[in-house]
Enzyme design. Structure first.
Site, PDB file in Angstrom:
ATOM      1  N   VAL A 172       0.838  -1.207   0.000  1.00 19.37           N
ATOM      2  CA  VAL A 172       0.000   0.000   0.000  1.00 19.37           C
ATOM      3  C   VAL A 172       0.867   1.250   0.000  1.00 19.37           C
ATOM      4  CG1 VAL A 172      -1.690   1.316   1.334  1.00 19.37           C
ATOM      5  CG2 VAL A 172      -1.946  -1.162   1.089  1.00 19.37           C
ATOM      6  N   ALA A 173       1.965   1.228   0.703  1.00 12.20           N
ATOM      7  CA  ALA A 173       2.834   2.397   0.777  1.00 12.20           C
ATOM      8  C   ALA A 173       3.473   2.723  -0.566  1.00 12.20           C
ATOM      9  CB  ALA A 173       3.921   2.173   1.831  1.00 12.20           C
ATOM     10  N   GLU A 177      -0.294   8.258  -3.109  1.00 15.46           N
ATOM     11  CA  GLU A 177      -1.646   8.755  -2.856  1.00 15.46           C
ATOM     12  C   GLU A 177      -1.839  10.194  -3.325  1.00 15.46           C
ATOM     13  OE1 GLU A 177      -2.362   8.262   1.271  1.00 15.46           O
ATOM     14  OE2 GLU A 177      -2.303   6.074   1.225  1.00 15.46           O
ATOM     15  N   ASP A 219     -10.790  22.791 -42.197  1.00 16.69           N
ATOM     16  CA  ASP A 219     -11.165  23.145 -43.565  1.00 16.69           C
ATOM     17  C   ASP A 219     -11.760  24.549 -43.576  1.00 16.69           C
ATOM     18  OD1 ASP A 219     -13.619  22.858 -42.483  1.00 16.69           O
ATOM     19  OD2 ASP A 219     -14.159  21.037 -43.554  1.00 16.69           O
TER      20      ASP A 219
END
Length: 241
Positions: A172-173, A177, A219
């Site tokens: 998780v680290a 985040e 165009d």
């Protein structure tokens, strides 16, 4: 609330029928100002011109004849060059015409555009591609780190429950985040800078895509092209696009 109608010739009689009741093979009679209810091939054309800007982007009415447009080899004729055809949702601006219905509903050229809009998907922006690559690299690095930590912990004889908790915490680290907030802030600053120059951007991700563009082609009507450029070269140093 307003049901479009069409003037057709059936069984030798001219009738007014709802446009949704048209079938291929019907003969539709059109005059200047009529909206074309379906795709069809012209069989009678007297000084006919049709406004097809909604379909082709051409700002001026296009002259129509009963002569079919030819094609080189097996390549299909572009919609803008099919002078012997009338297309749904175009408007007859001049003349009198009779056409045989060849396609209705979603089988028309307008229906093909509607189907493409319904089923089409947007390609990922350059930023999204880079973020996807970054996410895969972070996942690979964090996976290797977790496996290495687990092997070292097992060799040292640590408890399995404590080992699992630490491995999950390490995985998780590894996820940044603050990255989404940094990206949103950066894109918002880009939107602010473009707004100061008179360009309003609806989606934040579009800022990065526009920033990656070196040339924008348009165009004479100001609409974007198909992202295809053709260079015509004659004598040396006389190339035009």
């Amino acid at each position: 609330m307003l049901v479009p109608t069409a003037r057709v010739r059936r069984d030798g009689q001219i009738r007014m029928v709802p446009a949704r009741d048209l079938v291929p093979g019907d003969v539709v009679l059109l005059e200047a100002g009529d909206r074309i209810p379906a795709d069809g091939r012209l069989v009678v054309a007297e000084s006919v011109e049709a406004a097809e800007s909604a379909l082709t982007g051409e700002s001026h009415p296009v002259a129509k004849t009963t002569a079919p447009a030819g094609a080189d080899g097996d390549e299909p004729v572009p919609v803008a060059e099919r002078t012997g055809m009338l297309f749904m949702n175009a408007t007859l601006t001049r003349g009198r015409a009779e056409m045989i219905v060849t396609a209705i509903g979603m089988r028309t050229e307008v229906g093909a555009i509607a189907e493409a809009l319904r089923t089409g998907s947007e390609p990922p922006s350059p930023l999204q591609v880079q973020m996807d690559s970054l996410g895969r690299r972070l996942a690979l690095v964090s996976g290797v780190a977790v496996v290495a930590f687990a092997l070292v912990a097992l060799i040292r004889g640590e408890d399995l429950a404590d080992l699992a908790l630490r491995a999950v915490a390490l995985a998780v680290a590894a996820i940044p985040e603050g990255l989404p907030a940094v990206l949103a802030l950066t894109l918002a600053l880009g939107v602010h800078r473009m707004a100061r120059r008179g360009a309003i951007v609806k989606r934040l991700a579009s800022v990065e895509s526009l920033g990656s563009a070196a040339v924008v082609c348009s165009d004479k009507t100001g609409t974007l092209t198909l992202n295809e450029m053709t260079t015509h070269c004659g004598p040396p140093d006389a190339c035009t696009t």
